[in-house]
Design a protein around this motif. Sequence first.
Motif, short mmCIF file in Angstrom:
data_model
loop_
_atom_site.label_atom_id
_atom_site.label_comp_id
_atom_site.label_asym_id
_atom_site.label_seq_id
_atom_site.Cartn_x
_atom_site.Cartn_y
_atom_site.Cartn_z
N ILE A 132 0.65 -1.41 0.02
CA ILE A 132 -0.40 -0.30 -0.20
C ILE A 132 0.41 1.44 -0.33
O ILE A 132 1.84 1.23 1.33
N ALA A 133 0.98 2.64 -1.20
CA ALA A 133 1.51 3.13 -1.46
C ALA A 133 1.81 3.80 0.13
O ALA A 133 0.51 4.22 0.40
N PRO A 134 2.72 5.11 0.21
CA PRO A 134 2.36 5.69 1.92
C PRO A 134 1.72 7.09 1.62
O PRO A 134 1.67 7.80 -0.07
N THR A 135 1.48 7.50 2.13
CA THR A 135 0.33 8.37 1.59
C THR A 135 0.83 9.76 1.12
O THR A 135 0.24 9.87 -0.10
N LYS B 77 9.57 -2.91 -4.63
CA LYS B 77 11.10 -3.09 -4.32
C LYS B 77 11.67 -4.21 -3.30
O LYS B 77 12.81 -4.37 -2.79
N GLY B 78 10.42 -4.93 -3.34
CA GLY B 78 10.77 -5.67 -1.72
C GLY B 78 11.05 -5.50 0.11
O GLY B 78 10.10 -4.74 0.09
N PHE B 79 11.80 -6.14 0.50
CA PHE B 79 11.48 -5.49 2.02
C PHE B 79 12.84 -5.18 2.32
O PHE B 79 14.23 -5.60 1.86
N MET B 80 12.82 -4.86 3.42
CA MET B 80 14.34 -4.53 4.42
C MET B 80 14.17 -5.22 5.91
O MET B 80 13.91 -6.51 5.34
N PRO B 81 15.88 -5.50 5.64
CA PRO B 81 15.88 -6.84 6.66
C PRO B 81 14.30 -6.51 8.09
O PRO B 81 14.37 -5.89 7.90
N HIS C 286 8.58 -11.12 13.71
CA HIS C 286 9.54 -10.33 12.84
C HIS C 286 8.65 -10.06 11.54
O HIS C 286 8.18 -10.83 10.40
N ILE C 287 9.27 -8.64 11.84
CA ILE C 287 8.40 -7.47 10.54
C ILE C 287 9.79 -7.06 9.69
O ILE C 287 10.56 -6.63 9.84
N ARG C 288 9.32 -7.26 8.09
CA ARG C 288 9.50 -6.85 7.35
C ARG C 288 8.87 -6.10 6.43
O ARG C 288 7.91 -5.85 6.47
N ARG C 289 9.36 -4.26 6.70
CA ARG C 289 9.14 -3.62 5.66
C ARG C 289 9.32 -3.29 5.10
O ARG C 289 10.65 -3.74 4.30
N ARG C 290 8.11 -2.59 3.86
CA ARG C 290 8.53 -2.59 2.65
C ARG C 290 8.77 -1.53 1.83
O ARG C 290 9.16 -0.55 2.88
N ARG C 291 9.89 -1.56 0.90
CA ARG C 291 10.24 0.08 0.70
C ARG C 291 10.03 -0.39 -1.43
O ARG C 291 9.55 -1.19 -1.83
N TRP C 292 10.34 0.90 -1.81
CA TRP C 292 9.13 1.27 -2.75
C TRP C 292 10.67 2.14 -4.18
O TRP C 292 11.17 2.64 -3.37
N THR C 293 10.16 2.14 -5.23
CA THR C 293 10.98 2.90 -6.04
C THR C 293 9.72 4.09 -7.02
O THR C 293 9.09 3.24 -7.30
N VAL C 294 10.35 5.07 -6.20
CA VAL C 294 9.23 6.02 -7.08
C VAL C 294 10.65 6.43 -8.65
O VAL C 294 11.01 6.56 -8.59
N LEU C 295 9.21 5.80 -9.72
CA LEU C 295 9.56 5.46 -11.02
C LEU C 295 10.02 7.05 -11.39
O LEU C 295 11.18 6.04 -12.51
N GLY D 47 13.34 7.59 -8.98
CA GLY D 47 14.96 6.61 -8.99
C GLY D 47 14.31 6.07 -7.27
O GLY D 47 15.78 6.02 -7.03
N GLU D 48 13.96 7.60 -6.82
CA GLU D 48 13.77 7.26 -4.95
C GLU D 48 13.55 6.44 -4.12
O GLU D 48 12.21 5.58 -4.80
N ILE D 49 13.97 6.06 -4.06
CA ILE D 49 14.17 4.65 -2.47
C ILE D 49 13.12 4.35 -1.73
O ILE D 49 13.77 5.76 -1.56
N VAL D 50 12.50 4.32 -1.44
CA VAL D 50 10.97 5.65 0.12
C VAL D 50 10.44 4.03 0.75
O VAL D 50 10.53 3.48 -0.42
N THR D 51 9.95 4.13 2.05
CA THR D 51 9.96 3.23 2.64
C THR D 51 8.96 4.31 3.48
O THR D 51 8.06 5.63 3.44
N ARG D 52 7.81 4.06 4.27
CA ARG D 52 6.38 4.14 5.14
C ARG D 52 7.08 5.49 6.15
O ARG D 52 8.25 4.50 7.13
#
Length: 117
Positions: free
Chosen positions: A42-45, A55-59, A76-85, A88-93
């Motif tokens: 789910i995209a960050p606000t 782009k997968g998950f953080m450790p 055991h929680i894995r946070r998602r990461r995304w690339t802004v197309l 090219g910026e990598i973002v997390t919530r």
Amino acid sequence: MQEAERKLLSLLMPEGLLEYFQILEVDQVDNQLHIYLDELNIAPTSYENSKLESKGFMPSTEISDFPIRGQKVTPHIRRRRWTVLDTGEIVTRDWNLVREGTRMTTEFGLFLKKIFG
């Protein structure tokens, strides 16, 4: 997920957790429950209007939570990461921002703050 199962899980986990995370697996080892969770795609606000690609998950991060029926609980929680197309910026919530909003309870916000600071 069946409605009854979802309701039961929502009573055992911090309130609001199932809105943002999917429970992948629950293992019982000795007197301990290990609960594996992945953040939903789910995209960050602040990036709702941007084109994002997951782009997968953080450790994975492990924390200690309240015991359930005398068993130690370790999510055991894995946070998602995304690339802004477009950039090219990598973002997390930003969990601090989400916690201040209205869609998350104080309990869940404090739970995530304990994990991610």
